[in-house]
Scaffold this motif. Sequence first.
Motif, PDB file in Angstrom:
ATOM      1  N   ALA A   1       7.016   8.053  -2.432  1.00 26.66           N
ATOM      2  CA  ALA A   1       7.100   6.590  -2.548  1.00 26.66           C
ATOM      3  C   ALA A   1       7.671   5.447  -1.257  1.00 26.66           C
ATOM      4  O   ALA A   1       6.935   4.638  -0.565  1.00 26.66           O
ATOM      5  CB  ALA A   1       8.211   5.594  -3.329  1.00 26.66           C
ATOM      6  N   ASP A   2       8.080   5.968  -0.437  1.00 27.63           N
ATOM      7  CA  ASP A   2       9.138   5.296   0.884  1.00 27.63           C
ATOM      8  C   ASP A   2       8.018   6.296   1.655  1.00 27.63           C
ATOM      9  O   ASP A   2       7.560   4.875   2.677  1.00 27.63           O
ATOM     10  CB  ASP A   2      10.042   6.741   1.394  1.00 27.63           C
ATOM     11  CG  ASP A   2      11.215   6.006   0.608  1.00 27.63           C
ATOM     12  OD1 ASP A   2      10.806   5.677  -0.335  1.00 27.63           O
ATOM     13  OD2 ASP A   2      12.045   6.825   0.619  1.00 27.63           O
TER      14      ASP A   2
ATOM     15  N   ARG B   1       4.820   2.825   0.921  1.00 30.35           N
ATOM     16  CA  ARG B   1       5.643   1.849   1.220  1.00 30.35           C
ATOM     17  C   ARG B   1       5.598   1.479   2.353  1.00 30.35           C
ATOM     18  O   ARG B   1       4.757   0.518   2.662  1.00 30.35           O
ATOM     19  CB  ARG B   1       6.997   1.428   1.027  1.00 30.35           C
ATOM     20  CG  ARG B   1       7.288  -0.089   0.756  1.00 30.35           C
ATOM     21  CD  ARG B   1       8.123  -0.587   0.547  1.00 30.35           C
ATOM     22  NE  ARG B   1       8.679   0.984  -1.406  1.00 30.35           N
ATOM     23  CZ  ARG B   1      10.341   1.527  -1.220  1.00 30.35           C
ATOM     24  NH1 ARG B   1      10.691   1.608  -0.023  1.00 30.35           N
ATOM     25  NH2 ARG B   1      10.410   1.824  -2.290  1.00 30.35           N
ATOM     26  N   THR B   2       5.498   2.584   3.345  1.00 29.63           N
ATOM     27  CA  THR B   2       5.626   2.056   5.176  1.00 29.63           C
ATOM     28  C   THR B   2       3.513   2.751   5.560  1.00 29.63           C
ATOM     29  O   THR B   2       3.068   1.595   6.423  1.00 29.63           O
ATOM     30  CB  THR B   2       5.678   3.216   6.051  1.00 29.63           C
ATOM     31  OG1 THR B   2       5.166   3.945   6.042  1.00 29.63           O
ATOM     32  CG2 THR B   2       7.480   3.279   5.713  1.00 29.63           C
TER      33      THR B   2
ATOM     34  N   ARG C   1       1.234   0.953   2.941  1.00 30.20           N
ATOM     35  CA  ARG C   1       0.959  -0.283   2.392  1.00 30.20           C
ATOM     36  C   ARG C   1       0.662  -1.041   3.622  1.00 30.20           C
ATOM     37  O   ARG C   1       0.017  -2.562   3.388  1.00 30.20           O
ATOM     38  CB  ARG C   1       1.223  -0.190   1.285  1.00 30.20           C
ATOM     39  CG  ARG C   1       0.862   0.472  -0.375  1.00 30.20           C
ATOM     40  CD  ARG C   1       1.009  -0.351  -1.087  1.00 30.20           C
ATOM     41  NE  ARG C   1       0.477   0.238  -2.868  1.00 30.20           N
ATOM     42  CZ  ARG C   1       1.043   0.361  -3.520  1.00 30.20           C
ATOM     43  NH1 ARG C   1       2.076   1.246  -3.697  1.00 30.20           N
ATOM     44  NH2 ARG C   1       0.047   0.946  -4.485  1.00 30.20           N
ATOM     45  N   ASP C   2       2.295  -1.062   3.630  1.00 38.04           N
ATOM     46  CA  ASP C   2       2.583  -2.493   4.968  1.00 38.04           C
ATOM     47  C   ASP C   2       1.945  -2.735   6.072  1.00 38.04           C
ATOM     48  O   ASP C   2       2.033  -3.040   7.509  1.00 38.04           O
ATOM     49  CB  ASP C   2       4.117  -2.266   5.273  1.00 38.04           C
ATOM     50  CG  ASP C   2       5.229  -2.521   3.961  1.00 38.04           C
ATOM     51  OD1 ASP C   2       4.018  -3.152   2.664  1.00 38.04           O
ATOM     52  OD2 ASP C   2       6.117  -2.722   4.268  1.00 38.04           O
TER      53      ASP C   2
ATOM     54  N   ARG D   1       6.952   2.126 -10.125  1.00 38.47           N
ATOM     55  CA  ARG D   1       7.195   3.750  -9.077  1.00 38.47           C
ATOM     56  C   ARG D   1       6.380   5.391  -8.699  1.00 38.47           C
ATOM     57  O   ARG D   1       6.355   5.224  -7.892  1.00 38.47           O
ATOM     58  CB  ARG D   1       8.433   4.408  -9.294  1.00 38.47           C
ATOM     59  CG  ARG D   1       9.025   5.607  -8.263  1.00 38.47           C
ATOM     60  CD  ARG D   1      10.019   6.281  -9.258  1.00 38.47           C
ATOM     61  NE  ARG D   1      10.602   7.117  -8.436  1.00 38.47           N
ATOM     62  CZ  ARG D   1      11.962   7.193  -7.875  1.00 38.47           C
ATOM     63  NH1 ARG D   1      12.790   6.363  -8.173  1.00 38.47           N
ATOM     64  NH2 ARG D   1      11.918   7.954  -7.151  1.00 38.47           N
TER      65      ARG D   1
END
Length: 518
Positions: free
Chosen positions: A234-235, A238-239, A241-242, A481
């Motif tokens: 998940a970490d 996130r990077t 997706r951003d 999640r």
Amino acid sequence: MTTLRSYVHGAWHEADAGFRPLVDPSTEREIARVSSRGVDFGRVLEHAREVGGPALRALSFAERAGLLKETSRVLRENRDELLELSRVNTGTTTPDGAFDVDGASGTLAWYAGFGRRLGDRSWLAEGDGVQLARTEGFWGQHVLVSRRGVAVAINAFNFPVWGFAEKAACALLAGMPMIVKPATATALVAERAVTLVLEAGVLPEGALQLVSGGTGDLLDRLGPQDVLAFTGSADTARTLRDRENLLAACTRINVEADSLNAAVLAPEHSDAAHELFLRDVAREMTQKSGQKCTAVRRILVPAKLLAAAQEALAGRLAKVVTGDPADDSVTMGPLATAQQLRDAEDGVAELAEEAEIVHGTGRRADGTGAPEGKGYFFPPTLLRAGDARAAGAVHRREVFGPVATLLPYDGSPADAAAIVALGGGTLVTSVYGDDPEWIADFLAGVGSSTGRLYVGSEASASEAPGSGIALPQSQHGGPGRAGGGEELGGLVGVALYLQRVALQGHRAEVDRLAGKGE
Ligand code: NAP
């Protein structure tokens, strides 16, 4: 020393710097090195867009299904070699390696059959048409057409072959060329699988490219027609997706991430359901050394049955022999990397602040058949929390190893569903019981928190394959999640790579365009 190569814009590329080493996790011996230094990612994308995409889109679904069939055949014919590489690179026993390798060829074969039935057309009608005005003079129908971009597949380390194949099956069937980037730690087996397919010449040039190593500026070059299909933590998700360009271009992104999957024993259960519960949980904790996104991490048991469940599960886990899979007596291999071992040890230490270790140690141990002090061995570890709601870390931290925690609940479906939901969204929840009303109430409570509900009962026990198998017929992915992604599931997974168009016009015109009534 093997140097892994990339296959880009029609040629093999071998880097001359920037290497990361790959090791055998049983012996810590270095077995290969990997780097993508020097790859021109602009040319990679151009090759996919201008060569691979047109070649695939010129084919019908049935013809593309033929490509999948051949790809499956290549993997199947080279099964033994891939299983051996899996053992050396990822530390799998033969059954654990087969779960990955046979899962890959099986998924491709299933999609080949599915694609053949879609027929000799290059777009699909979706569902029934609908009248939009007083008469059929104005009619609507959804159709799905190929996107004109590139599918970039970034895979996790734990399924090097299946991870490639399950994405390839859907992307290629949809008519999208693919760039596959395996996780570095297990790239030896992934690179070999993709290389076998490329060398067999079963796909049109440009349909499949391989990046061994980092992705450089590839992701910064993706645009609105492209798809990023990511599997991993998940970490990392996130990077990715951003990223500004992905947000600006609305690049389609599918994320398959962590999941704190739960197994729930219902209070009313037959002996067969109870036996299936024990068998599934012990296997889902230890298969692939617990390095499965679908592994059971939380075990919910009615409070009054908790002690008995603990004893029965600990008895099964005690039979697991952890060690080098080259030794015939070994039933569970090591974790894949030194980093995974450190993470698992740290993770159990965090869980142990809120739960008690009741089996195992949560620490590295020497492995059967392995040199003393070497190898990333981590025997099964079972914990138990006294208060499920107070055990925050158990619902927050995914320990990616053979680790799970027993949690008590009050026996009601509402309590079980509420505790499962504390995990923030799971890929799979399994429930074991024989009272249909209890199960229906549980589904009503837990449904929005899980991508799949596996029901183990007396009726299903003889055929239920275990909750950890992601079957091509059923959706794989979960809310929150777990990433919010949707893969496999027949057309569900293919639709990720297709664009839905709402066709509107006279019914006869719309039906003709949609290929209906032919
Ligand atoms: P990870 O560290 O997130 O890495 C996943 C992939 O992302 C690797 O290929 C990695 O490449 C790549 N990556 C990392 N940073 C990147 C960046 N900045 N740009 C481009 N690519 C990047 O995950 P992992 O350790 O391999 O896998 C374990 C995790 O995956 C677990 O949390 C597990 O639950 C999850 N998982 C989920 C599913 C599912 O279907 N839901 C399936 C399997 C695993 P490098 O290896 O080169 O760093």
